[in-house]
Motif scaffolding. Structure first.
Motif, PDB file in Angstrom:
ATOM      1  N   MET A   1      -6.740  29.035 -10.188  1.00 57.91           N
ATOM      2  CA  MET A   1      -6.513  27.694 -10.665  1.00 57.91           C
ATOM      3  C   MET A   1      -6.019  26.842  -9.493  1.00 57.91           C
ATOM      4  O   MET A   1      -5.077  27.195  -8.809  1.00 57.91           O
ATOM      5  CB  MET A   1      -5.477  27.728 -11.783  1.00 57.91           C
ATOM      6  N   GLU A   2      -6.666  25.719  -9.279  1.00 61.71           N
ATOM      7  CA  GLU A   2      -6.345  24.843  -8.168  1.00 61.71           C
ATOM      8  C   GLU A   2      -5.443  23.707  -8.654  1.00 61.71           C
ATOM      9  O   GLU A   2      -5.672  23.124  -9.699  1.00 61.71           O
ATOM     10  CB  GLU A   2      -7.642  24.262  -7.610  1.00 61.71           C
ATOM     11  N   THR A   3      -4.409  23.420  -7.875  1.00 59.37           N
ATOM     12  CA  THR A   3      -3.503  22.325  -8.247  1.00 59.37           C
ATOM     13  C   THR A   3      -3.930  21.050  -7.531  1.00 59.37           C
ATOM     14  O   THR A   3      -4.502  21.100  -6.443  1.00 59.37           O
ATOM     15  CB  THR A   3      -2.051  22.652  -7.871  1.00 59.37           C
ATOM     16  N   ALA A   4      -3.614  19.944  -8.141  1.00 57.20           N
ATOM     17  CA  ALA A   4      -3.939  18.651  -7.545  1.00 57.20           C
ATOM     18  C   ALA A   4      -3.040  18.421  -6.343  1.00 57.20           C
ATOM     19  O   ALA A   4      -1.873  18.807  -6.353  1.00 57.20           O
ATOM     20  CB  ALA A   4      -3.740  17.534  -8.567  1.00 57.20           C
ATOM     21  N   PRO A   5      -3.580  17.813  -5.295  1.00 54.63           N
ATOM     22  CA  PRO A   5      -2.740  17.549  -4.114  1.00 54.63           C
ATOM     23  C   PRO A   5      -1.638  16.539  -4.456  1.00 54.63           C
ATOM     24  O   PRO A   5      -1.847  15.617  -5.232  1.00 54.63           O
ATOM     25  CB  PRO A   5      -3.712  16.982  -3.094  1.00 54.63           C
ATOM     26  N   ARG A   6      -0.474  16.779  -3.898  1.00 53.03           N
ATOM     27  CA  ARG A   6       0.661  15.872  -4.120  1.00 53.03           C
ATOM     28  C   ARG A   6       0.471  14.622  -3.270  1.00 53.03           C
ATOM     29  O   ARG A   6       0.055  14.706  -2.122  1.00 53.03           O
ATOM     30  CB  ARG A   6       1.956  16.551  -3.723  1.00 53.03           C
ATOM     31  N   PRO A   7       0.798  13.472  -3.838  1.00 50.33           N
ATOM     32  CA  PRO A   7       0.693  12.252  -3.030  1.00 50.33           C
ATOM     33  C   PRO A   7       1.741  12.262  -1.915  1.00 50.33           C
ATOM     34  O   PRO A   7       2.818  12.831  -2.061  1.00 50.33           O
ATOM     35  CB  PRO A   7       0.964  11.131  -4.033  1.00 50.33           C
ATOM     36  N   SER A   8       1.397  11.627  -0.816  1.00 58.06           N
ATOM     37  CA  SER A   8       2.341  11.545   0.300  1.00 58.06           C
ATOM     38  C   SER A   8       3.476  10.599  -0.067  1.00 58.06           C
ATOM     39  O   SER A   8       3.380   9.816  -1.014  1.00 58.06           O
ATOM     40  CB  SER A   8       1.636  11.043   1.558  1.00 58.06           C
ATOM     41  N   LEU A   9       4.539  10.662   0.695  1.00 59.12           N
ATOM     42  CA  LEU A   9       5.684   9.778   0.470  1.00 59.12           C
ATOM     43  C   LEU A   9       5.250   8.319   0.593  1.00 59.12           C
ATOM     44  O   LEU A   9       5.632   7.480  -0.217  1.00 59.12           O
ATOM     45  CB  LEU A   9       6.798  10.088   1.470  1.00 59.12           C
ATOM     46  N   LEU A  10       4.411   8.028   1.586  1.00 60.23           N
ATOM     47  CA  LEU A  10       3.929   6.663   1.762  1.00 60.23           C
ATOM     48  C   LEU A  10       3.138   6.203   0.549  1.00 60.23           C
ATOM     49  O   LEU A  10       3.325   5.082   0.061  1.00 60.23           O
ATOM     50  CB  LEU A  10       3.078   6.555   3.029  1.00 60.23           C
ATOM     51  N   ASP A  11       2.261   7.050   0.030  1.00 57.24           N
ATOM     52  CA  ASP A  11       1.491   6.693  -1.163  1.00 57.24           C
ATOM     53  C   ASP A  11       2.412   6.423  -2.347  1.00 57.24           C
ATOM     54  O   ASP A  11       2.203   5.474  -3.104  1.00 57.24           O
ATOM     55  CB  ASP A  11       0.506   7.804  -1.527  1.00 57.24           C
ATOM     56  N   THR A  12       3.437   7.229  -2.499  1.00 59.50           N
ATOM     57  CA  THR A  12       4.389   7.054  -3.595  1.00 59.50           C
ATOM     58  C   THR A  12       5.121   5.718  -3.480  1.00 59.50           C
ATOM     59  O   THR A  12       5.281   4.992  -4.455  1.00 59.50           O
ATOM     60  CB  THR A  12       5.411   8.206  -3.604  1.00 59.50           C
ATOM     61  N   ILE A  13       5.537   5.380  -2.268  1.00 61.91           N
ATOM     62  CA  ILE A  13       6.246   4.111  -2.049  1.00 61.91           C
ATOM     63  C   ILE A  13       5.319   2.931  -2.300  1.00 61.91           C
ATOM     64  O   ILE A  13       5.688   1.964  -2.972  1.00 61.91           O
ATOM     65  CB  ILE A  13       6.834   4.063  -0.621  1.00 61.91           C
ATOM     66  N   LEU A  14       4.102   3.003  -1.768  1.00 65.19           N
ATOM     67  CA  LEU A  14       3.166   1.889  -1.922  1.00 65.19           C
ATOM     68  C   LEU A  14       2.791   1.637  -3.373  1.00 65.19           C
ATOM     69  O   LEU A  14       2.583   0.491  -3.771  1.00 65.19           O
ATOM     70  CB  LEU A  14       1.916   2.127  -1.076  1.00 65.19           C
ATOM     71  N   VAL A  15       2.725   2.681  -4.174  1.00 66.93           N
ATOM     72  CA  VAL A  15       2.412   2.520  -5.590  1.00 66.93           C
ATOM     73  C   VAL A  15       3.517   1.744  -6.290  1.00 66.93           C
ATOM     74  O   VAL A  15       3.269   0.963  -7.202  1.00 66.93           O
ATOM     75  CB  VAL A  15       2.194   3.898  -6.257  1.00 66.93           C
ATOM     76  N   ARG A  16       4.745   1.937  -5.840  1.00 64.11           N
ATOM     77  CA  ARG A  16       5.895   1.284  -6.482  1.00 64.11           C
ATOM     78  C   ARG A  16       6.097  -0.159  -6.027  1.00 64.11           C
ATOM     79  O   ARG A  16       6.826  -0.912  -6.664  1.00 64.11           O
ATOM     80  CB  ARG A  16       7.164   2.087  -6.216  1.00 64.11           C
ATOM     81  N   LEU A  17       5.498  -0.548  -4.928  1.00 65.77           N
ATOM     82  CA  LEU A  17       5.645  -1.910  -4.431  1.00 65.77           C
ATOM     83  C   LEU A  17       4.585  -2.811  -5.045  1.00 65.77           C
ATOM     84  O   LEU A  17       3.416  -2.479  -5.065  1.00 65.77           O
ATOM     85  CB  LEU A  17       5.493  -1.958  -2.911  1.00 65.77           C
ATOM     86  N   SER A  18       5.025  -3.953  -5.496  1.00 70.21           N
ATOM     87  CA  SER A  18       4.073  -4.919  -6.034  1.00 70.21           C
ATOM     88  C   SER A  18       3.569  -5.793  -4.896  1.00 70.21           C
ATOM     89  O   SER A  18       4.222  -5.923  -3.856  1.00 70.21           O
ATOM     90  CB  SER A  18       4.745  -5.780  -7.095  1.00 70.21           C
ATOM     91  N   PRO A  19       2.425  -6.434  -5.081  1.00 72.67           N
ATOM     92  CA  PRO A  19       1.948  -7.366  -4.047  1.00 72.67           C
ATOM     93  C   PRO A  19       2.970  -8.475  -3.760  1.00 72.67           C
ATOM     94  O   PRO A  19       3.095  -8.922  -2.626  1.00 72.67           O
ATOM     95  CB  PRO A  19       0.667  -7.938  -4.655  1.00 72.67           C
ATOM     96  N   ALA A  20       3.714  -8.894  -4.773  1.00 71.57           N
ATOM     97  CA  ALA A  20       4.735  -9.926  -4.571  1.00 71.57           C
ATOM     98  C   ALA A  20       5.844  -9.410  -3.664  1.00 71.57           C
ATOM     99  O   ALA A  20       6.354 -10.149  -2.805  1.00 71.57           O
ATOM    100  CB  ALA A  20       5.315 -10.375  -5.907  1.00 71.57           C
ATOM    101  N   ASP A  21       6.251  -8.145  -3.834  1.00 70.68           N
ATOM    102  CA  ASP A  21       7.273  -7.553  -2.962  1.00 70.68           C
ATOM    103  C   ASP A  21       6.790  -7.517  -1.513  1.00 70.68           C
ATOM    104  O   ASP A  21       7.538  -7.832  -0.587  1.00 70.68           O
ATOM    105  CB  ASP A  21       7.618  -6.127  -3.400  1.00 70.68           C
ATOM    106  N   ILE A  22       5.560  -7.128  -1.330  1.00 73.94           N
ATOM    107  CA  ILE A  22       4.995  -7.023   0.014  1.00 73.94           C
ATOM    108  C   ILE A  22       4.903  -8.413   0.648  1.00 73.94           C
ATOM    109  O   ILE A  22       5.269  -8.601   1.808  1.00 73.94           O
ATOM    110  CB  ILE A  22       3.620  -6.324  -0.024  1.00 73.94           C
ATOM    111  N   ALA A  23       4.442  -9.404  -0.119  1.00 75.92           N
ATOM    112  CA  ALA A  23       4.342 -10.769   0.396  1.00 75.92           C
ATOM    113  C   ALA A  23       5.718 -11.317   0.756  1.00 75.92           C
ATOM    114  O   ALA A  23       5.882 -11.986   1.784  1.00 75.92           O
ATOM    115  CB  ALA A  23       3.660 -11.675  -0.627  1.00 75.92           C
ATOM    116  N   HIS A  24       6.720 -11.026  -0.067  1.00 79.71           N
ATOM    117  CA  HIS A  24       8.083 -11.490   0.190  1.00 79.71           C
ATOM    118  C   HIS A  24       8.595 -10.925   1.513  1.00 79.71           C
ATOM    119  O   HIS A  24       9.148 -11.653   2.349  1.00 79.71           O
ATOM    120  CB  HIS A  24       8.987 -11.073  -0.973  1.00 79.71           C
ATOM    121  N   THR A  25       8.401  -9.652   1.717  1.00 76.04           N
ATOM    122  CA  THR A  25       8.830  -8.996   2.949  1.00 76.04           C
ATOM    123  C   THR A  25       8.084  -9.565   4.152  1.00 76.04           C
ATOM    124  O   THR A  25       8.681  -9.835   5.198  1.00 76.04           O
ATOM    125  CB  THR A  25       8.620  -7.480   2.852  1.00 76.04           C
ATOM    126  N   ASP A  26       6.788  -9.764   3.999  1.00 78.19           N
ATOM    127  CA  ASP A  26       5.990 -10.339   5.093  1.00 78.19           C
ATOM    128  C   ASP A  26       6.467 -11.739   5.441  1.00 78.19           C
ATOM    129  O   ASP A  26       6.569 -12.092   6.621  1.00 78.19           O
ATOM    130  CB  ASP A  26       4.508 -10.380   4.725  1.00 78.19           C
TER     131      ASP A  26
END
Length: 92
Positions: A1-26
């Motif tokens: 039985m094969e397990t699904a690959p775990r998302p990277s830390l960066l992928d996890t963080i990016l999923v939690r950030l909204s485009p508005a958060d990213i624009a605000h930081t930029d």
């Protein structure tokens, strides 16, 4: 039985950030870079700028390090000191 690959830390963080958060930081980063550019154009060090702004150095470092939100009052004071409009500050 094969397990699904775990998302990277960066992928996890990016999923939690909204485009508005990213624009605000930029936007904070761009304003800080513009302020640094204006300081260089005027030949001002951060210490000299601190004195002109009548601010303590730690909040000023936070402004320029784009880790602190500038208030509208702070932006207005900054623009008056640099003899530019708020639009000129954020336009470039």
């Amino acid at each position: 039985m094969e397990t699904a690959p775990r998302p990277s830390l960066l992928d996890t963080i990016l999923v939690r950030l909204s485009p508005a958060d990213i624009a605000h930081t930029d936007n904070r980063r761009l304003i800080a870079e513009r302020i640094e550019s204006l300081l260089r154009q005027n030949g001002w060090t951060r210490q000299h700028f601190k004195g002109l702004m009548r601010r303590e150095i730690l909040p000023l470092r936070a402004w320029l390090g784009h880790t602190y939100n500038l208030t509208l009052d702070g932006l207005h004071e900054l623009c008056a000191l640099l003899h530019i409009s708020l639009g000129d500050l954020v336009a470039e």
